[in-house]
Design a protein around this motif. Structure first.
Motif, short mmCIF file in Angstrom:
data_model
loop_
_atom_site.label_atom_id
_atom_site.label_comp_id
_atom_site.label_asym_id
_atom_site.label_seq_id
_atom_site.Cartn_x
_atom_site.Cartn_y
_atom_site.Cartn_z
N UNK A 36 -8.46 -0.78 1.67
CA UNK A 36 -7.32 -1.58 0.87
C UNK A 36 -8.38 -2.76 0.22
N UNK A 37 -9.35 -3.38 0.45
CA UNK A 37 -9.95 -4.48 0.01
C UNK A 37 -10.96 -4.11 -1.23
N UNK A 54 -1.75 3.83 -4.26
CA UNK A 54 -1.61 2.60 -4.81
C UNK A 54 -1.71 1.70 -4.00
N UNK A 55 -2.61 0.45 -4.54
CA UNK A 55 -2.73 -0.66 -3.68
C UNK A 55 -2.15 -1.92 -4.83
N UNK A 68 0.88 -1.24 -0.07
CA UNK A 68 0.13 -0.07 -0.04
C UNK A 68 0.85 1.13 0.15
N UNK A 69 0.76 2.11 -0.80
CA UNK A 69 1.57 3.43 -0.96
C UNK A 69 0.70 4.42 -1.10
N UNK A 70 1.14 5.40 -0.23
CA UNK A 70 0.46 6.75 -0.13
C UNK A 70 -1.05 6.88 -0.18
N UNK A 71 -1.88 6.09 0.57
CA UNK A 71 -3.17 5.83 0.47
C UNK A 71 -3.76 7.14 0.97
N UNK A 72 -4.81 7.60 0.40
CA UNK A 72 -5.49 8.65 1.21
C UNK A 72 -6.88 8.62 0.84
#
Lengths: 317, 356
Positions: free
Chosen positions: B162-163, B172-173, B123-127
């Motif tokens: 995330x799901x 990005x996931x 998981x990258x930079x999730x907002x």
């Protein structure tokens, strides 16, 4: 085995079946013309139009939505059917155009309800008026006569297999069988129950809730379309008032059949019993020379009583 | 009133009870949505109530709270009265023994080996628009990654994002190297990520439907041949999980609403495992579950990691976090504030990061 029997008796369908049998027995004893092949097959022929629509509506209500525009659609599909037949002399082309109209209506109802998210009662109540109004505008409040006078068109609604079983009853039975199988055995049928029972659960389990409901709308409209085609054949024309009140008859059968308006609960077998009970009830009461006004009152009480009893039974458990 | 935080609402309710000159005040799981500071305040209020002669009936499943606040403890199990004793006569072990009817040797058995180095979930930079801010982390095959945070820290929001259940704004996931696009649960399921929700009743169970249909929901396509569900295969697969997870149900056709919370949770866990996942996200996996079933759920989570899944666990229970995790991530106000190895983690460190 005793366990299974008890489980069976707990089911709504078993109760409906019992009611149906008692109803038949009652009318058979009170009216000598009731239990004749002619009468029974007549009722089945009439019931099949509601049956086809009820299968479609049953699926849709199980998915948690409703469509009250089906009565208008039943009337509307007769117009392209008869007009196209009059111009081309082809029943097949007429049927295709009628089903195309049903498809378009289903797509619009489904899009607005499932994807845009407007309450389906409101969307389809709107379509009910729009379609009926359009029928009146187009026909100038008159029936459109069938000038092609095709024998095949007459036969689909009025013909009988081996001179006994009405063709519409066969169509209804085939549709019923296909969709009962679908609801029980196809992943899609099971998805419909999940989506209607709890859309969040279905979505979390990886299903596309909107698409599932959308498809249910389209199926419901297509089945109403088929019903409208058969009705038109029985009437021998496109009648501007045909299908008025059809939606109420079908909704009544669906809820009587044990389908919860909240979605997720019910079976098409129950829906079929609901249709048969209401059809034989009206036929039997007619034979007892009861005025139609009283038939309506009795039908109303039976619907409330049956659904109310079922609700109480569920709560007690 | 609705705008007040839960802790203040409780105070108003307590005040209302006193205004009615209550002699007994009943509190049912009062701390389930309070921060540690608010719990301390509530306990202070309870002590003052008892000091002026008001009896407090305090219903809880949290053992440490009972030892902190109770004078006398009554244990109920399956609707029956089991014991009533002064708290001084109890040890945590004896209390658990009364609660579940047997002794649990080790609440957190660890049978799995060390986690592999292979990253499964990235998981990258999730907002998101409402809660999450720039969250990045990785989960590896065979590990339990525990997320801790106070109420409102964003654990459940992260789990749902995330799901593919809730939309994201940026970030990005990827699961097993594949990006989660389009961002929906259908894609998530296809890539092998699933969520065991904290809210079983409204997001997990189809209450009116049988155990069978509840368990097989996510894997209908795998029992289908030629587009039709093969009920024989469906039943045998479900039966296998019922046996393996020791789900207590009289039959596969039993409506799931009649099962206990622990058994319902096992069915929901099986729903995903039957499908075969790479990553399972479990949100408060033991909420509303009795101690006995808890230890079974813990053992199952351990087993999942042992089988090579990446387990992402959201929890507000400190013992659970420290007992199960390989690594610990801490959230506060939608941000990730710390990630540490289990061996470096202490209750104090975790709480500090959670308050930050």
């Amino acid at each position: 085995m005793g366990d299974r029997l008890r489980a069976l008796l707990k089911r709504n369908e078993a109760v409906l079946l019992l009611v149906f049998v008692l109803l038949i027995a009652f009318f058979a004893l009170t009216s000598e013309n009731f239990l004749t092949t002619r009468n029974i097959t007549n009722v089945l022929g009439q019931a099949s139009l509601a049956m086809i629509g009820a299968v479609g509506l049953g699926i849709l209500v199980i998915s948690g939505e409703i469509d009250v525009s089906i009565g208008s659609l039943v009337g509307a599909v007769a117009i392209p059917l008869v007009v196209v037949m009059n111009q081309t002399g082809s029943l097949e082309l007429g049927i295709i155009c009628a089903l195309l109209l049903a498809l378009v209506v289903g797509v619009i109802n489904g899009y607005l309800s499932a994807y845009v998210g407007i309450n389906s009662l409101i969307v389809t109540l709107g379509s009910l008026f729009v379609i009926r109004g359009a029928i009146y505008i187009y026909t100038g409040q008159k029936a459109i006569a069938d000038r092609a006078a095709l024998e095949s068109f007459y036969q689909i609604g009025n013909g009988r297999l081996l001179g006994t079983i009405p063709y519409p009853a066969i169509v209804a039975l085939v549709i019923l069988a296909i969709f009962i199988y679908m609801m029980r055995q196809r992943p899609f049928g099971r998805q419909l129950y999940a989506v209607g029972g709890n859309p969040e659960v279905a979505r979390l389990a990886g299903y596309n809730v909107k698409r599932t409901k959308f498809i249910a709308f389209v199926l419901c409209s297509l089945l109403a379309g088929i019903s409208g085609i058969l009705l038109s054949s029985r009437l021998g024309s496109a009648v501007h008032v045909s299908g008025l009140g059809y939606e109420f008859q079908v909704v009544a059968a669906v809820v009587l059949g044990g389908v919860s308006l909240a979605g997720g609960i019910g079976s098409l077998f129950g829906v079929a019993l609901g249709v048969l009970i209401l059809s034989f009830l009206s036929n039997g009461l007619g034979m007892l020379k009861l005025a139609t006004e009283w038939q309506q009152v009795i039908t109303g009480f039976i619907i409330i009583g049956a659904v109310g009893l079922d609700e109480l039974r569920r709560r007690r458990r | 009133m609705g705008n007040l935080p839960v802790s203040k609402q409780q105070m108003v309710e307590i005040a209302r009870a006193l205004a009615h000159e209550a002699r007994v005040v009943v509190m049912d799981e009062p701390t389930s949505s309070l921060t540690p500071a608010e719990v301390a305040l509530l306990f202070e209020v309870i002590r003052r109530l008892t000091s002026i002669g008001i009896a407090v009936l305090y219903v809880s499943h949290k053992i440490d709270e009972i030892f902190e606040i109770a004078d006398t403890v009554t244990v109920l199990r399956d609707g029956r009265h089991i014991s009533t004793k002064p708290i001084a006569e109890h040890t945590p072990d004896s209390l658990i023994h009364d609660m579940i009817g047997r002794r649990i040797e080790n609440l957190f058995p660890r049978e799995r080996g060390p986690a592999s180095a292979e990253t499964i979930l990235k998981v990258e930079n999730l907002s998101t628009t409402d809660k999450l801010k720039d969250v990045s982390f990785e989960a590896r095959a065979g590990e339990v990654l525990g997320f801790f945070g106070l109420m409102g820290a964003g654990r459940t929001e992260l789990a749902k994002a995330i799901v593919g259940f809730d939309p994201i704004r940026t970030g990005r996931i990827s699961i097993g190297g594949q990006p989660l696009t389009p961002h929906d649960t259908r894609t998530g399921k296809a890539l092998g990520i699933g969520l065991l929700t904290e809210d079983r009743k409204s997001e997990g169970l189809m209450l009116e439907l049988p155990v069978l249909h509840n368990m097989s929901l996510a894997s209908l396509s795998s029992f289908s041949s030629g587009g039709f569900v093969d009920e024989g295969r469906e039943r045998s697969a479900v039966q296998e999980f019922i046996d393996r997870f020791r789900v207590k149900t009289p039959s596969l056709n039993r409506q799931i609403k009649y099962l206990s919370g622990g058994n319902q949770q096992k069915v929901l866990l099986a729903r995903w495992l039957m499908r075969g996942l790479k990553v399972i996200v479990v949100d408060e996996p033991t909420r509303g579950i009795d101690v006995g079933a808890k230890s079974e759920i813990f053992a199952l989570i351990d087993k999942l990691a042992a089988d090579g899944l990446a387990v992402v666990m959201m929890t507000s229970e400190m013992p659970e976090l420290l007992g199960l995790s390989d690594r610990i991530a801490v959230m506060a106000e939608g941000r990730l504030t710390a990630v540490m190895d289990r061996k470096d983690a202490t209750q104090e460190k975790v709480l500090n990061a959670a308050i930050a």
